[in-house]
Design an enzyme around this catalytic site. Structure first.
Site, PDB file in Angstrom:
ATOM      1  CE  LYS A   1      -1.674   2.647   3.047  1.00  0.00           C
ATOM      2  NZ  LYS A   1      -1.552   3.953   2.358  1.00  0.00           N
TER       3      LYS A   1
ATOM      4  CD  GLU B   1       0.571   9.801  15.594  1.00  0.00           C
ATOM      5  OE1 GLU B   1       1.318  10.537  14.912  1.00  0.00           O
ATOM      6  OE2 GLU B   1      -0.642  10.000  15.739  1.00  0.00           O
TER       7      GLU B   1
ATOM      8  CD  GLU C   1      10.546  12.240  11.747  1.00  0.00           C
ATOM      9  OE1 GLU C   1       9.419  11.827  12.033  1.00  0.00           O
ATOM     10  OE2 GLU C   1      11.346  11.607  11.050  1.00  0.00           O
TER      11      GLU C   1
HETATM   12  P1  NAD Z   1       2.656   7.801   8.337  1.00  0.00           P
HETATM   13  O1  NAD Z   1       3.040   6.908   9.456  1.00  0.00           O
HETATM   14  O2  NAD Z   1       1.568   8.780   8.579  1.00  0.00           O
HETATM   15  O3  NAD Z   1       2.194   6.937   7.091  1.00  0.00           O
HETATM   16  C1  NAD Z   1       2.981   5.944   6.541  1.00  0.00           C
HETATM   17  C2  NAD Z   1       2.098   4.942   5.838  1.00  0.00           C
HETATM   18  O4  NAD Z   1       1.290   4.271   6.794  1.00  0.00           O
HETATM   19  C3  NAD Z   1       1.134   5.542   4.823  1.00  0.00           C
HETATM   20  O5  NAD Z   1       1.032   4.677   3.727  1.00  0.00           O
HETATM   21  C4  NAD Z   1      -0.166   5.593   5.587  1.00  0.00           C
HETATM   22  O6  NAD Z   1      -1.312   5.573   4.757  1.00  0.00           O
HETATM   23  C5  NAD Z   1      -0.082   4.330   6.412  1.00  0.00           C
HETATM   24  N1  NAD Z   1      -0.888   4.329   7.638  1.00  0.00           N
HETATM   25  C6  NAD Z   1      -1.364   5.384   8.349  1.00  0.00           C
HETATM   26  N2  NAD Z   1      -2.074   4.946   9.415  1.00  0.00           N
HETATM   27  C7  NAD Z   1      -2.024   3.595   9.386  1.00  0.00           C
HETATM   28  C8  NAD Z   1      -2.537   2.565  10.236  1.00  0.00           C
HETATM   29  N3  NAD Z   1      -3.239   2.859  11.326  1.00  0.00           N
HETATM   30  N4  NAD Z   1      -2.296   1.294   9.909  1.00  0.00           N
HETATM   31  C9  NAD Z   1      -1.561   0.979   8.826  1.00  0.00           C
HETATM   32  N5  NAD Z   1      -1.064   1.900   7.983  1.00  0.00           N
HETATM   33  C10 NAD Z   1      -1.286   3.204   8.259  1.00  0.00           C
HETATM   34  O7  NAD Z   1       4.001   8.476   7.867  1.00  0.00           O
HETATM   35  P2  NAD Z   1       4.197   9.531   6.695  1.00  0.00           P
HETATM   36  O8  NAD Z   1       3.740  10.837   7.206  1.00  0.00           O
HETATM   37  O9  NAD Z   1       3.645   9.017   5.422  1.00  0.00           O
HETATM   38  O10 NAD Z   1       5.792   9.479   6.540  1.00  0.00           O
HETATM   39  C11 NAD Z   1       6.618  10.213   7.321  1.00  0.00           C
HETATM   40  C12 NAD Z   1       7.243   9.359   8.412  1.00  0.00           C
HETATM   41  O11 NAD Z   1       7.919   8.232   7.847  1.00  0.00           O
HETATM   42  C13 NAD Z   1       8.299  10.108   9.162  1.00  0.00           C
HETATM   43  O12 NAD Z   1       8.164   9.902  10.534  1.00  0.00           O
HETATM   44  C14 NAD Z   1       9.605   9.472   8.674  1.00  0.00           C
HETATM   45  O13 NAD Z   1      10.656   9.597   9.566  1.00  0.00           O
HETATM   46  C15 NAD Z   1       9.204   8.082   8.420  1.00  0.00           C
HETATM   47  N6  NAD Z   1      10.127   7.415   7.495  1.00  0.00           N
HETATM   48  C16 NAD Z   1      10.992   6.479   7.973  1.00  0.00           C
HETATM   49  C17 NAD Z   1      11.888   5.848   7.127  1.00  0.00           C
HETATM   50  C18 NAD Z   1      12.834   4.804   7.656  1.00  0.00           C
HETATM   51  O14 NAD Z   1      13.409   4.071   6.858  1.00  0.00           O
HETATM   52  N7  NAD Z   1      13.039   4.683   8.938  1.00  0.00           N
HETATM   53  C19 NAD Z   1      11.918   6.170   5.781  1.00  0.00           C
HETATM   54  C20 NAD Z   1      11.034   7.130   5.318  1.00  0.00           C
HETATM   55  C21 NAD Z   1      10.144   7.743   6.191  1.00  0.00           C
END
Ligand code: NAD
Length: 778
Positions: free
Chosen positions: A190, A245, A395
């Site tokens: 997804k 989160e 962050e």
């Molecule tokens: P996010 O956690 O809001 O969303 C990430 C993904 O999870 C999206 O596809 C979203 O639709 C999905 N999602 C949201 N709620 C969900 C749930 N309850 N159950 C399952 N899936 C759900 O994060 P974002 O805002 O898209 O991305 C930014 C974050 O990602 C930042 O905190 C960043 O540091 C992190 N990130 C980490 C890495 C790593 O390798 N450690 C790499 C890139 C980004």
């Protein structure tokens, strides 16, 4: 503007990349995109819009995936699984290779589409994202070929649910799909709702190369679609990249389901500049660390720590450099900083910066104005901040750098580690000694020396602490998609038979063992230990929350010394334990018999053998050096997790204790162990062996009592780094671990993991990148 005037100002002229082919592709899908499942496209469902953040214009209509869509996609992936596995590594390698080739053939279309959807500069999508995507598929084509020999005894975990964020849409897809396919898994992925387009183009590429139907399925949608994927019972592994989160929610949702889980979460990575650094190079490093990809990078060097003696000079240089950064049209090849992914993210960045300024931060932004339409935010530097201020702790995920100073290297390390995260760190110094001394002390999964934001398919990437667990890339990442096959059966003692109790009925009261000392239980209560025939054979302390707290404190105090000791030293102590146990073999065998009614000699022998095995491993779990495409030596160094809480198996009271405590401590961890609840006396006898074998106080702590209550307390404790649980209630432990997102390991009851699984569970890999050059200055 005339040529003469251009020479006068040295201004860049516009150098726009054409969006035409990408817009044409989008026009072919103007009725909206469906999902890609079982090798075919569904009709568009309920639609939402994806926009170009640089202009606010709508790019496409995307289907909101429902629970029913997820069910169909998972069914397609399940149906495809046996055939995909049966193809064998060499057969799968051909498809991975074809994907890499096809991505290269469409590379410009992918790059432009990514820039349109995400807002990142075309220079980055063209030169970094897409080449790295192809590299991941090539590299993993190689792993597929080598899998059967390099990972003998392991097989694909099954159907994988993969959820990715919006900051590197196609790159994150490749980090997830390439290793899964190489391992023999099928996937349902997804993409992020803000940036689904390149995943949809990738689905077309899967069809183009004739990838068997159902091996890759793409379902678009928001968090609820992701949650449905996480919840689906036929998914055996969840790989998630996103916020800490949501990572916590997923940890809770998968607790006790037996699903494998890897979490790549947020970060607040330090960028440390020592006074002997090449300051100009370090300034360029900062530009890459925090203004690459608009700072929307999980491992962005967002906390600048500069040695006080060079702080003023460094910040002046940095501010001068910031004036030259170009913010604007992401499709312009001369743009350094593109658009923020969406207005909502822009608002969050703005809000956090304002909160920082309200708390006293000084704000610096270059004079050049940002575009006023679209979601743009200027490169920003905040100084005069305190370690506790919101902009230092949270962050921001935008082009915002906070700067602080330090006086000594020790202070730099303390400031760097003053965060719940642990994704990456950059070190800048002309002294390799200085860097190599600091690197092991930093709590982060990746350390870049005189470099930053370097990624490659051959090197694992992933976090320590609340930045998550699991690695992506290299062999480290491959394990995330494999399970041991077939599972090793539980070893039954050779002479498992009920035997007479030998008249031994010593009624004794055993204490707890904390910090190298026997301790009375805080509760003041004791538990009676019964023989198989129901007679009282002893009394042990009934440990409680306070005892656990004391034991964790004792373990923490011992952690640095034990983890920092040489493997050779630890091996000596384990050999000594084996020797001292063997002196008392008859006594320990009798104790086993007394508690379990089983002949105990064999169990004692096996326990001694385990001590030998792990003494052998103490100085041999070497790690590796990765060969990346950059000119870097990348040291993949396994490090101990730290303080481990361990719940021992119920059966085999001595072997159950030793076969889990020995690997943990051999690899440098310190342990708070809860011995077999039913038969704790072998453990309480064993502390006498610990006392006589030079095991430093605090390295092994033993708390007897009700296993699941005690291990839950350990799992909830924020100063415990990992939990090993050999029992039936994995859900309890996994749910309780969400506080600090500690790593948990809950092998299936009734199985004994392989030695290599213990090695991986006891350590986390830190990748240290050390650059070199072929261009010798002499
Ligand atoms: P996010 O956690 O809001 O969303 C990430 C993904 O999870 C999206 O596809 C979203 O639709 C999905 N999602 C949201 N709620 C969900 C749930 N309850 N159950 C399952 N899936 C759900 O994060 P974002 O805002 O898209 O991305 C930014 C974050 O990602 C930042 O905190 C960043 O540091 C992190 N990130 C980490 C890495 C790593 O390798 N450690 C790499 C890139 C980004």
């Amino acid at each position: 503007m005339s040529v003469a005037e251009i020479f006068e100002t040295m201004e860049y002229g516009p150098a726009p990349e054409s969006a035409a082919p990408a817009l044409e592709w989008l026009a072919q899908h103007s009725e909206g995109f469906g999902h890609f499942m079982g090798g075919a496209w569904t009709a568009p469902g309920t639609l939402f819009l994806t926009e170009n953040p640089a202009t606010g214009k709508v790019l496409a209509q995307i289907s909101q995936g429902t629970e029913a869509d997820i069910a169909v996609a998972v069914a397609a992936a399940s149906a495809a699984l046996p055939g995909w596995k049966a193809l064998g590594g060499a057969g799968r390698a051909k498809f991975l290779y074809a994907l890499a080739r096809q991505i290269q053939k469409h590379s410009r279309l992918f790059a432009v589409l990514e820039t349109l959807d995400n807002g990142k500069p075309i220079r980055e999508t063209r030169d970094i994202d897409i080449p790295l995507v192809a590299r991941h598929f090539y590299h993993h084509a190689g792993w597929a070929t080598l899998l059967e020999t390099e990972c003998a005894g392991y097989e694909a975990v099954g159907v994988c649910g993969q959820i990715i964020p919006w900051n590197f849409p196609l790159l994150m897809l490749s980090w997830k799909i390439a290793p899964a396919l190489a391992a023999g898994c099928t996937v349902v992925l997804k993409p992020a709702d803000l940036t689904p387009l390149t995943a949809l183009l990738f689905a077309e590429v899967c069809a183009e190369i004739g990838l068997p139907a159902g091996v890759v399925n793409i379902v678009t949608g928001d968090g609820s679609t992701g949650a449905a994927l996480v919840a689906h019972p036929d998914v055996q592994k969840i790989a998630f990249t996103g916020s800490t989160e949501v990572g916590r929610l997923i940890r809770k949702a998968t607790a006790g389901t037996g699903k494998k889980l890897s979490l790549e979460l947020g970060g607040k990575s330090p960028f440390i500049v020592f006074e002997d650094a090449d300051l100009d190079a370090a300034v360029e490093g900062v530009v890459d660390a925090i203004w690459f990809n608009q700072g929307e990078v999980c491992c962005a060097g967002s906390r600048l720590l500069v040695q006080e003696s060079v702080e003023e000079r460094f910040l002046q240089k940095l501010q001068r450099r910031m004036e030259t950064l170009r913010v604007g049209d992401p499709l312009d090849k001369a743009t350094d900083i593109g658009a923020i992914v969406a207005p909502i993210q822009l608002a969050r960045i703005d809000e956090l910066v304002k909160a920082g300024v309200d708390q006293g931060a000084m704000l610096f932004q270059p004079k050049a104005a940002c575009p006023t339409t679209g979601s743009f935010y200027p490169p920003t530097l905040l100084t005069g901040v305190s370690p506790a201020s919101v902009v230092v702790q949270e962050e921001i995920f935008g082009p915002v750098l906070v700067a602080m100073s330090f006086r000594t290297p020790a202070e730099a390390i303390a400031l760097a580690n003053n965060t719940p995260y642990g994704l990456a760190a950059s070190l800048w110094s002309e002294s390799i000694n200085q860097c190599l001394e600091a690197a092991p002390k930093l709590k982060a999964g990746t350390i870049w020396i005189n470099g930053t934001n370097l990624f490659d398919a051959a090197a694992g990437f992933g976090g320590y602490r609340e930045s998550g667990f699991g690695r992506e890339g290299g062999k480290e990442g491959l394990w995330e998609y494999l399970v041991s096959s077939p599972l090793a059966p539980v070893r039954v003692p050779r002479e498992a038979r009920l035997v007479g109790l030998g008249g031994r009925n010593l009624d004794q009261t055993a204490k707890l063992y904390i910090g190298g000392k026997q301790a009375r239980p805080d509760s003041g209560y004791s538990r009676t230990v019964l023989s198989p025939t129901g007679e009282s054979i002893g009394v042990v302390g009934d440990g409680n929350r306070k005892d656990i707290r004391n034991a964790v404190e004792a373990a923490r105090a011992a952690a640095a010394g034990w983890g920092g000791a040489s493997g050779h030293n630890r091996a000596q102590i384990l050999y000594y334990l084996a020797e001292n146990l063997s002196y008392r073999a008859a006594e320990f065998a009798a104790r086993i018999t007394q508690q379990t009614g089983q002949e105990g000699t064999d169990e004692v022998e096996q326990s001694i053998a385990q001590l030998f095995i792990w003494a052998a491993w103490a100085d041999k779990n070497d790690g590796s050096v990765h060969r990346t495409i950059q000119k870097s030596v990348v040291l993949a160094m396994p490090e101990p997790l730290g303080v481990l809480g361990v719940a021992c198996p119920r059966e085999q009271p001595l072997l159950g204790l030793i076969s889990v405590v020995a690997p943990a401590i051999a690899l440098g961890n310190v342990v708070v162990a809860v011995p077999s609840e039913a038969h704790p006396l072998s453990a309480t006898d064993f502390y006498q062996v610990l006392e006589t074998s030079d095991v430093p106080g605090g390295v092994v702590n033993l708390i007897t009592g009700e296993r699941d209550v005690l291990i839950k307390t350990l799992a909830e404790h924020d100063d415990v780094d990992g939990i090993w649980y050999f029992g039936e209630s994995a859900a309890l432990v996994e749910t309780a671990s969400v506080g600090n997102l500690k790593r948990t390991w809950c092998p299936k009851p009734g199985t004994i993991p392989r030695q290599d699984a213990f090695l991986r569970a006891a350590t986390q890999v830190k990748n240290i990148w050390i650059p070199y050059t072929d261009e010798l200055p002499w």
